[in-house]
Design a protein around this motif. Structure first.
Motif, PDB file in Angstrom:
ATOM      1  N   ASP A  94       0.818  -1.219   0.000  1.00  0.00           N
ATOM      2  CA  ASP A  94       0.000   0.000   0.000  1.00  0.00           C
ATOM      3  C   ASP A  94       0.850   1.267   0.000  1.00  0.00           C
ATOM      4  OD1 ASP A  94      -1.507  -2.343   1.422  1.00  0.00           O
ATOM      5  OD2 ASP A  94      -3.066  -1.026   0.635  1.00  0.00           O
TER       6      ASP A  94
ATOM      7  N   ASN B 259      -5.828  -4.159  -5.346  1.00  0.00           N
ATOM      8  CA  ASN B 259      -6.952  -3.743  -6.174  1.00  0.00           C
ATOM      9  C   ASN B 259      -6.623  -2.476  -6.961  1.00  0.00           C
ATOM     10  OD1 ASN B 259      -6.987  -2.898  -3.387  1.00  0.00           O
ATOM     11  ND2 ASN B 259      -8.930  -1.848  -3.771  1.00  0.00           N
ATOM     12  N   HIS B 260      -5.805  -1.586  -6.391  1.00  0.00           N
ATOM     13  CA  HIS B 260      -5.558  -0.309  -7.081  1.00  0.00           C
ATOM     14  C   HIS B 260      -4.791  -0.477  -8.390  1.00  0.00           C
ATOM     15  CE1 HIS B 260      -6.882   2.858  -4.090  1.00  0.00           C
ATOM     16  NE2 HIS B 260      -7.174   1.717  -3.522  1.00  0.00           N
TER      17      HIS B 260
ATOM     18  N   ASP C  37      -1.160  -2.597  -4.120  1.00  0.00           N
ATOM     19  CA  ASP C  37      -1.498  -1.170  -4.006  1.00  0.00           C
ATOM     20  C   ASP C  37      -0.253  -0.283  -4.071  1.00  0.00           C
ATOM     21  OD1 ASP C  37      -4.173  -1.731  -3.967  1.00  0.00           O
ATOM     22  OD2 ASP C  37      -4.579  -0.916  -1.979  1.00  0.00           O
TER      23      ASP C  37
ATOM     24  N   HIS D 230      -2.588  -9.646  -1.240  1.00  0.00           N
ATOM     25  CA  HIS D 230      -2.996  -8.286  -0.878  1.00  0.00           C
ATOM     26  C   HIS D 230      -4.016  -8.307   0.267  1.00  0.00           C
ATOM     27  CE1 HIS D 230      -3.506  -4.043  -1.245  1.00  0.00           C
ATOM     28  NE2 HIS D 230      -4.772  -4.123  -1.596  1.00  0.00           N
TER      29      HIS D 230
ATOM     30  N   HIS E 175      -3.830  -3.942   2.352  1.00  0.00           N
ATOM     31  CA  HIS E 175      -5.188  -3.553   1.968  1.00  0.00           C
ATOM     32  C   HIS E 175      -6.021  -2.888   3.062  1.00  0.00           C
ATOM     33  CE1 HIS E 175      -8.796  -3.457  -0.460  1.00  0.00           C
ATOM     34  NE2 HIS E 175      -9.449  -4.183   0.406  1.00  0.00           N
TER      35      HIS E 175
HETATM   36 FE   LIG Z   1      -6.123  -2.447  -1.475  1.00  0.00          FE
END
Ligand SMILES: [Fe+2]
Ligand SMILES: [Fe+2]
Length: 287
Positions: free
Chosen positions: A10, A67-68, A39, A193, A234
């Motif tokens: 992240d 996810n990003h 991320d 993640h 995450h």
């Molecule tokens: Fe995330």
């Protein structure tokens, strides 16, 4: 081999403050490895900037997407969606010598080894439902009603799968097959993640958000696949917890507004060799 295996996630390098954090990450020795648990950024050029920088510094970098990275963002020159986007990032990693979930799992042979370091790309399937919801649809509807909806619903396209949860189940099937092929005696560091068990999501500020944070399908993987440590991110709640005697390390940095108000914590989390403080606290928070 005198190196250490570190992890972080992240980094969200679109934020200038987080870019500065990323630029500050340096190995202690020329044999250190770095795990990046997703991320890094949304735009492909930002992902490339961070991966290039870190792959030039660390002996080995191992990446798994968050996810990003998988968002098809309107401000990104790369307009690939879903699996095509993921595979394009895999190719970017390979061009930089960075290991991905599509490559043979690297084996750490330094102190604390041998340990297979397995970067996993599993997504989520909405099975961490809001309490009382019996179906995905009901769980999602309640999150929409409460105004707690993950931006993935707009930017993370599952193409060619019809839904994100179907992509998740396919990833779980394929990854399970690979992990089952490891020798039962092989110890692992599992990197994903999302947390592999639901328990870490119990402290989320918005509990309805948990449905975008993993899958019940991996609830026993830390035991089945002989994990020394599970590394995840995450949630933006960096901490260590223990489940069934296995260390779970959330290694996230998070957004500036989050990390700037926290007590200072070492940016890079040491995964191997197992830090003495972690070994001593193995009797701590348990499920
Ligand atoms: Fe995330
Ligand atoms: Fe994040």
């Amino acid at each position: 081999m005198k190196g250490k295996l570190f992890a972080i996630s992240d980094l969200h390098v679109a934020y200038a403050e987080n870019r500065t954090v990323t630029e500050s990450l340096v190995p202690e020795t020329d044999e250190d490895w770095l795990v990046l648990a997703g991320d890094v950024a949304e735009r492909r050029e930002d992902v490339e900037w961070a991966l290039r920088l870190l792959s030039e510094r660390f002996s080995k970098v191992i990446w798994t997407p968050g996810n990003h990275e998988l968002w098809t963002h309107p401000q990104d020159s790369c307009d690939l969606r879903g699996e095509h986007r993921y595979l394009d990032l895999v190719e970017l990693c390979r061009s930089l010598g960075v290991a991905t979930p599509e490559d043979p799992y690297p084996v750490w042979r330094g102190e604390g080894g041998p340990v297979t370091v397995a970067p996993l790309f599993l997504l989520y399937d909405y099975s961490f439902r809001v309490p009382g919801a019996s179906t995905k649809e009901e769980s999602l509807r309640r999150a929409h009603d409460a105004g707690v909806v993950c931006t993935d619903e707009y930017f993370l396209h599952p193409d060619p799968y019809p839904e994100r949860d179907e992509w998740c189940r396919e990833r779980v099937r394929e990854t399970e097959r690979r992990l089952e092929a490891l020798a039962p005696s092989e110890r692992t560091v599992l990197v994903n993640h999302y947390p592999l068990v639901r328990a870490p999501t119990r402290v989320l500020r918005y509990p309805d958000f948990a449905q975008w944070c993993g899958t019940e399908l991996t609830a026993d993987w830390h035991k089945r696949f002989n994990a020394v440590t599970v590394v995840y991110g995450h949630l933006h709640i960096p901490r260590v917890t223990w489940y069934d005697g296995v260390r779970f390390e959330e290694v996230s940095v998070g957004y500036p507004r989050e990390w700037q108000r926290r007590a200072p914590r070492g940016r890079l989390r040491q995964i191997l060799p197992l830090p003495v403080s972690s070994a001593a606290s193995a009797g701590g928070e348990k499920r």
